[in-house]
Design a protein around this motif. Structure first.
Motif, PDB file in Angstrom:
ATOM      1  N   TYR A   1       0.728  -1.644  -0.204  1.00  0.00           N
ATOM      2  CA  TYR A   1      -0.148  -0.307   0.279  1.00  0.00           C
ATOM      3  C   TYR A   1       0.986   1.419   0.441  1.00  0.00           C
ATOM      4  CZ  TYR A   1      -0.018  -1.984   4.772  1.00  0.00           C
ATOM      5  OH  TYR A   1       1.265  -2.334   5.251  1.00  0.00           O
ATOM      6  N   GLY A   2       0.100   2.737  -0.295  1.00  0.00           N
ATOM      7  CA  GLY A   2       0.920   3.138   0.150  1.00  0.00           C
ATOM      8  C   GLY A   2       1.434   4.198   0.980  1.00  0.00           C
ATOM      9  N   ALA A   3       1.727   5.359   0.852  1.00  0.00           N
ATOM     10  CA  ALA A   3       2.234   6.420   2.101  1.00  0.00           C
ATOM     11  C   ALA A   3       0.392   6.428   2.623  1.00  0.00           C
ATOM     12  CB  ALA A   3       3.286   7.885   1.579  1.00  0.00           C
TER      13      ALA A   3
ATOM     14  N   PRO B   1       9.237  -0.863   5.154  1.00  0.00           N
ATOM     15  CA  PRO B   1       9.195   0.342   4.915  1.00  0.00           C
ATOM     16  C   PRO B   1       8.760   0.609   3.188  1.00  0.00           C
ATOM     17  CG  PRO B   1      10.871   0.083   5.443  1.00  0.00           C
ATOM     18  CD  PRO B   1      10.508  -1.203   4.852  1.00  0.00           C
ATOM     19  N   GLU B   2       8.909  -0.193   2.929  1.00  0.00           N
ATOM     20  CA  GLU B   2       8.602  -0.410   0.544  1.00  0.00           C
ATOM     21  C   GLU B   2       7.929  -0.698   0.516  1.00  0.00           C
ATOM     22  OE1 GLU B   2      10.732   2.381  -0.142  1.00  0.00           O
ATOM     23  OE2 GLU B   2      12.199   2.812   0.636  1.00  0.00           O
ATOM     24  N   PRO B   3       6.946  -0.470  -0.128  1.00  0.00           N
ATOM     25  CA  PRO B   3       5.851  -1.208  -1.209  1.00  0.00           C
ATOM     26  C   PRO B   3       6.156  -2.791  -1.372  1.00  0.00           C
ATOM     27  CG  PRO B   3       5.870   0.981  -1.985  1.00  0.00           C
ATOM     28  CD  PRO B   3       6.900   1.158  -1.325  1.00  0.00           C
ATOM     29  N   ALA B   4       7.428  -2.624  -1.564  1.00  0.00           N
ATOM     30  CA  ALA B   4       7.761  -4.376  -2.344  1.00  0.00           C
ATOM     31  C   ALA B   4       8.309  -5.123  -1.508  1.00  0.00           C
ATOM     32  CB  ALA B   4       8.914  -3.992  -3.193  1.00  0.00           C
ATOM     33  N   PHE B   5       7.540  -4.763  -0.571  1.00  0.00           N
ATOM     34  CA  PHE B   5       8.151  -6.174   0.759  1.00  0.00           C
ATOM     35  C   PHE B   5       9.473  -6.238   0.952  1.00  0.00           C
ATOM     36  CE2 PHE B   5       4.543  -7.819  -2.009  1.00  0.00           C
ATOM     37  CZ  PHE B   5       4.088  -7.580  -0.551  1.00  0.00           C
ATOM     38  N   THR B   6      10.363  -5.236   0.900  1.00  0.00           N
ATOM     39  CA  THR B   6      12.449  -4.610   1.114  1.00  0.00           C
ATOM     40  C   THR B   6      11.703  -3.361   1.790  1.00  0.00           C
ATOM     41  OG1 THR B   6      11.746  -3.300  -0.766  1.00  0.00           O
ATOM     42  CG2 THR B   6      12.610  -5.755  -0.490  1.00  0.00           C
ATOM     43  N   GLY B   7      13.807  -2.585   2.083  1.00  0.00           N
ATOM     44  CA  GLY B   7      13.453  -1.822   2.910  1.00  0.00           C
ATOM     45  C   GLY B   7      13.880  -2.007   4.634  1.00  0.00           C
ATOM     46  N   THR B   8      14.743  -1.179   5.028  1.00  0.00           N
ATOM     47  CA  THR B   8      15.448  -1.067   6.755  1.00  0.00           C
ATOM     48  C   THR B   8      14.987   0.397   7.188  1.00  0.00           C
ATOM     49  OG1 THR B   8      17.363  -0.281   5.666  1.00  0.00           O
ATOM     50  CG2 THR B   8      17.032  -2.651   5.460  1.00  0.00           C
ATOM     51  N   TRP B   9      14.897  -0.053   9.007  1.00  0.00           N
ATOM     52  CA  TRP B   9      15.083   1.102   8.975  1.00  0.00           C
ATOM     53  C   TRP B   9      15.692   1.571  10.055  1.00  0.00           C
ATOM     54  CZ3 TRP B   9      10.378  -1.887   9.270  1.00  0.00           C
ATOM     55  CH2 TRP B   9       9.235  -1.381   8.487  1.00  0.00           C
ATOM     56  N   THR B  10      16.907   3.121  10.216  1.00  0.00           N
ATOM     57  CA  THR B  10      17.494   2.699  11.431  1.00  0.00           C
ATOM     58  C   THR B  10      17.546   3.851  12.625  1.00  0.00           C
ATOM     59  OG1 THR B  10      19.116   2.534   9.524  1.00  0.00           O
ATOM     60  CG2 THR B  10      19.460   4.103  11.643  1.00  0.00           C
ATOM     61  N   ASP B  11      17.347   3.708  13.625  1.00  0.00           N
ATOM     62  CA  ASP B  11      16.978   3.827  14.804  1.00  0.00           C
ATOM     63  C   ASP B  11      18.086   5.206  15.439  1.00  0.00           C
ATOM     64  OD1 ASP B  11      19.005   3.046  16.900  1.00  0.00           O
ATOM     65  OD2 ASP B  11      17.395   1.649  17.530  1.00  0.00           O
ATOM     66  N   GLY B  12      17.648   6.250  16.518  1.00  0.00           N
ATOM     67  CA  GLY B  12      18.459   7.291  16.883  1.00  0.00           C
ATOM     68  C   GLY B  12      19.724   6.948  17.565  1.00  0.00           C
TER      69      GLY B  12
ATOM     70  N   PRO C   1       5.997   1.939  17.626  1.00  0.00           N
ATOM     71  CA  PRO C   1       6.797   3.009  17.895  1.00  0.00           C
ATOM     72  C   PRO C   1       7.625   3.519  17.479  1.00  0.00           C
ATOM     73  CG  PRO C   1       7.823   0.795  18.206  1.00  0.00           C
ATOM     74  CD  PRO C   1       6.406   0.664  18.114  1.00  0.00           C
ATOM     75  N   ALA C   2       8.217   4.942  17.343  1.00  0.00           N
ATOM     76  CA  ALA C   2       9.379   5.382  16.531  1.00  0.00           C
ATOM     77  C   ALA C   2      10.497   4.708  16.013  1.00  0.00           C
ATOM     78  CB  ALA C   2       9.426   7.085  16.698  1.00  0.00           C
ATOM     79  N   PRO C   3      10.616   3.809  15.034  1.00  0.00           N
ATOM     80  CA  PRO C   3      11.103   4.582  14.148  1.00  0.00           C
ATOM     81  C   PRO C   3      10.432   4.543  12.929  1.00  0.00           C
ATOM     82  CG  PRO C   3      13.238   3.608  13.490  1.00  0.00           C
ATOM     83  CD  PRO C   3      12.376   3.483  14.856  1.00  0.00           C
ATOM     84  N   PHE C   4       9.331   3.682  13.024  1.00  0.00           N
ATOM     85  CA  PHE C   4       8.684   2.808  12.421  1.00  0.00           C
ATOM     86  C   PHE C   4       6.834   3.481  12.113  1.00  0.00           C
ATOM     87  CE2 PHE C   4      10.728   0.209  15.255  1.00  0.00           C
ATOM     88  CZ  PHE C   4      11.593  -0.391  14.261  1.00  0.00           C
ATOM     89  N   ALA C   5       6.425   4.071  12.976  1.00  0.00           N
ATOM     90  CA  ALA C   5       5.113   4.503  13.149  1.00  0.00           C
ATOM     91  C   ALA C   5       5.404   5.296  11.671  1.00  0.00           C
ATOM     92  CB  ALA C   5       5.104   5.103  14.191  1.00  0.00           C
ATOM     93  N   GLY C   6       3.665   4.797  11.365  1.00  0.00           N
ATOM     94  CA  GLY C   6       3.967   5.563  10.087  1.00  0.00           C
ATOM     95  C   GLY C   6       4.665   5.535   8.900  1.00  0.00           C
ATOM     96  N   SER C   7       5.218   4.512   8.772  1.00  0.00           N
ATOM     97  CA  SER C   7       6.330   4.619   7.686  1.00  0.00           C
ATOM     98  C   SER C   7       5.708   3.252   7.100  1.00  0.00           C
ATOM     99  CB  SER C   7       7.616   4.653   7.849  1.00  0.00           C
ATOM    100  OG  SER C   7       7.902   2.906   9.085  1.00  0.00           O
TER     101      SER C   7
END
Length: 251
Positions: free
Chosen positions: A180-182, A201-212, A231-237
């Motif tokens: 799904y989209g943003a 974090p990506e529409p194609a079932f990929t991507g990574t997050w980096t925290d503080g 929670p952050a950094p995942f919320a809303g992404s």
């Protein structure tokens, strides 16, 4: 006839006192206006949540049973409620946003509330309500998620507009899940399926997050049967998720 006197003034006879008292009693009823104003909210039927477009139970009235939760009013009523009467045995949860979201007021059984002259954030802003057995139920909206679905919500604790995802197999990646989209931007999740869910974090079932702290995450996992505020950094992404048998299957 004998008249008793005190300080030079005659005392009236007992019969005179009774007559005067009756005259005063009757006059109290005579001064009441024929069209006295009704008691506020008295027109609200039993076992009913009554919403009014005016303050203190005045104006146009909308009635809802003690089993009717409304996630969003129709265009003719949205943002019009200025007072209400909870004439039920349940708590009434009242929200300024659709989908049980935004600011929240709780009204105990048998009580009323008036929003016209108080906090300006409540004046002509109410958009949804639900009756619940206890006040604690007002603070979440997870119960809307049907069985065998992954549900995402735009606000914390299952509140706000909800999307119930129907799992599908992606024709390119082969992932069982949804992309799904943003605009979805989920901030809370309930996984009501028999599998674990991996969010990306990506529409194609990929991507990574980096925290503080510089740590990197490849997926955010919600175990089967669990609900959570993200929670952050995942919320809303989140932009996609897949259903897996074990968390080691996450990308």
């Amino acid at each position: 006839m004998t008249i008793m006197r005190r300080r030079g003034r005659p005392l009236p006879r007992p019969g005179v006192l009774i007559t005067a008292a009756l005259a005063l009693f009757c006059s109290a009823f005579l001064v009441l206006p024929a069209g006295a104003a009704p008691v506020p909210y008295e027109d609200c039927p039993a076992n009913t949540l009554c919403l009014y477009s005016g303050p203190a139970g005045t104006g146009e009235r909308r009635d809802f049973t003690d089993r009717q939760g409304v996630e969003g009013y129709d265009a003719a009523w949205d943002d019009r409620t200025l007072s209400l009467r909870n004439n039920t045995k349940l708590w009434a949860c009242v929200y300024v946003d659709a989908g049980y979201g935004g600011l929240l007021q709780t009204v105990s059984p048998g009580n009323s509330d008036d929003y016209a002259g108080g906090d300006a954030r409540w004046v002509n802003t109410i958009s949804s309500h639900k009756p619940v057995p206890s006040r604690a139920h007002c603070f979440t909206g997870y119960e809307r998620c049907p069985d065998d679905r992954v549900c995402t919500f735009t606000q914390e604790r299952g509140r706000g507009p909800m999307t119930a995802h129907v799992p599908a197999t992606d024709p390119v990646t082969g992932n069982l899940g949804n992309s799904y989209g943003a605009t979805a931007a989920p901030r809370s999740v309930w996984n009501r399926t028999g599998r674990h869910v991996c969010f990306y974090p990506e529409p194609a079932f990929t991507g990574t997050w980096t925290d503080g702290t510089g740590r990197t995450y490849g997926a955010y996992v919600v175990l089967r049967g669990d609900s959570t505020t993200v929670p952050a950094p995942f919320a809303g992404s989140f932009r996609s998720h897949e259903l897996v048998g074990g968390t080691a299957e996450c990308q």
